[in-house]
Design an enzyme around this catalytic site. Sequence first.
Site, short mmCIF file in Angstrom:
data_model
loop_
_atom_site.label_atom_id
_atom_site.label_comp_id
_atom_site.label_asym_id
_atom_site.label_seq_id
_atom_site.Cartn_x
_atom_site.Cartn_y
_atom_site.Cartn_z
CB ALA A 25 29.69 78.75 -15.19
N GLY B 136 27.90 68.43 -13.68
CA GLY B 136 27.26 68.87 -14.93
C GLY B 136 26.21 69.94 -14.74
CG LEU B 137 23.48 70.09 -12.02
CD1 LEU B 137 22.74 69.97 -10.70
CD2 LEU B 137 22.49 70.09 -13.17
N GLY B 138 26.97 73.12 -13.75
CA GLY B 138 27.57 74.44 -13.96
C GLY B 138 27.93 75.17 -12.68
CB SER B 139 28.84 74.07 -9.27
OG SER B 139 30.18 73.95 -8.97
CG ASP C 132 28.60 75.18 -18.41
OD1 ASP C 132 27.98 74.64 -19.34
OD2 ASP C 132 29.11 74.54 -17.47
N PRO D 255 25.57 71.00 -6.64
CG PRO D 255 24.68 68.96 -7.36
CD PRO D 255 24.31 70.39 -7.07
O1 PMV Z 1 30.19 71.55 -17.35
P1 PMV Z 1 29.45 70.39 -17.89
O2 PMV Z 1 29.71 69.10 -17.19
O3 PMV Z 1 27.98 70.67 -18.08
O4 PMV Z 1 29.99 70.09 -19.37
C1 PMV Z 1 30.05 71.07 -20.29
C2 PMV Z 1 29.56 70.60 -21.60
C3 PMV Z 1 30.60 70.19 -22.61
O5 PMV Z 1 29.97 70.34 -23.88
C4 PMV Z 1 30.98 68.74 -22.40
C5 PMV Z 1 31.86 71.05 -22.56
C6 PMV Z 1 31.67 72.49 -23.03
O6 PMV Z 1 32.58 73.28 -22.79
O7 PMV Z 1 30.65 72.81 -23.65
#
Ligand code: PMV
Length: 317
Positions: free
Chosen positions: A110, A105-108, A152, A101
């Site tokens: 990257a 926050g699951l790194g889609s 990520d 999704p």
């Molecule tokens: O991409 P996300 O939603 O997992 O967030 C990354 C994590 C943060 O520490 C908030 C940002 C980062 O660049 O590390």
Amino acid sequence: MPAVTAHAPAKSILFGEHAVVYGRPAIAIPVFERQSTTYILANPRGQTGEVTIEAPNIGLNSSLGALDPSHPFRIAISRTQQAVGAASIPACHIRVVSTIPIASGLGSGASIAVSLARAFSLFLGHPLKDEQVSAIAFEVDKVYHGTPSGIDNSVIAFGKPIYFIKDQPFTLLAPASPLDFLIADTGVRSSTRKMVLGLRERWQQEHAKYDKFFEVIESIVVQARASIEEGDPGNLGDLMNQNHFLLQDLGVSHPMLDQLTETAVTAGALGAKLSGAGGGGNMIALVEPDRSDAVDAALRAAGAVEVIHTRVKAGKG
Ligand code: PMV
């Protein structure tokens, strides 16, 4: 030229998100139950440089040249072409699909960049190393959220649990025993860029207060690493709870994240916290295998729109 395929996993941040942007350590794990895949098919009848790209998840179907130069796909492809030193691109069709999704926050972003760089370098006959693919995905991540820490792209490109500090070589973690996690989606979408910028503004106003929070998070991450490597899941769960409370203090949680973490712990999880940028997206809970179904059911009953079960293997993987 044959057809090629490459995959990349999703990821979850186990400890230290946000503080990692300020130079503190963080821990992340790959999540193989969700992934992105890039397929590339040569088009022998097309002309050199004639590249079409299709990504059904985001309704994209275009020629590469018609994409904006700052489009993440274009950046991933041109960086890969540079990295392998290819003067031209044979005509081809690229298809990118993902079960991750977005904005959760699951790194889609990257993950897609990693699968794209991997497949495209393979297609050009020069498969890139994980660290090169990681560097390309880092460039792409900058488009998504400005000042990414790099965690990520690193965990996704290497596909192993990592202990990460910005601008330093990371360490692969070797858990003493397998670790079972549930990752539950609040269904609330959130922008990493917005969450990171919001915290930066608060930090600029009250340096000392936020630096103190980051310092405490650092000590939690250091202890968490020891608990993973020594096999102390009870302590690891406690540390997840503590990290969640600190993320609340940083102002990056969300009522639904608080509700799901509390639900998980009440239902028997060893610990739980939000994972990633916060403000929505996913939370992660550490469970003993025999509690996993009960915690899953409780999370869904509390409103989780999806629950992923993932296991981190013991050893260097
Ligand atoms: O991409 P996300 O939603 O997992 O967030 C990354 C994590 C943060 O520490 C908030 C940002 C980062 O660049 O590390």
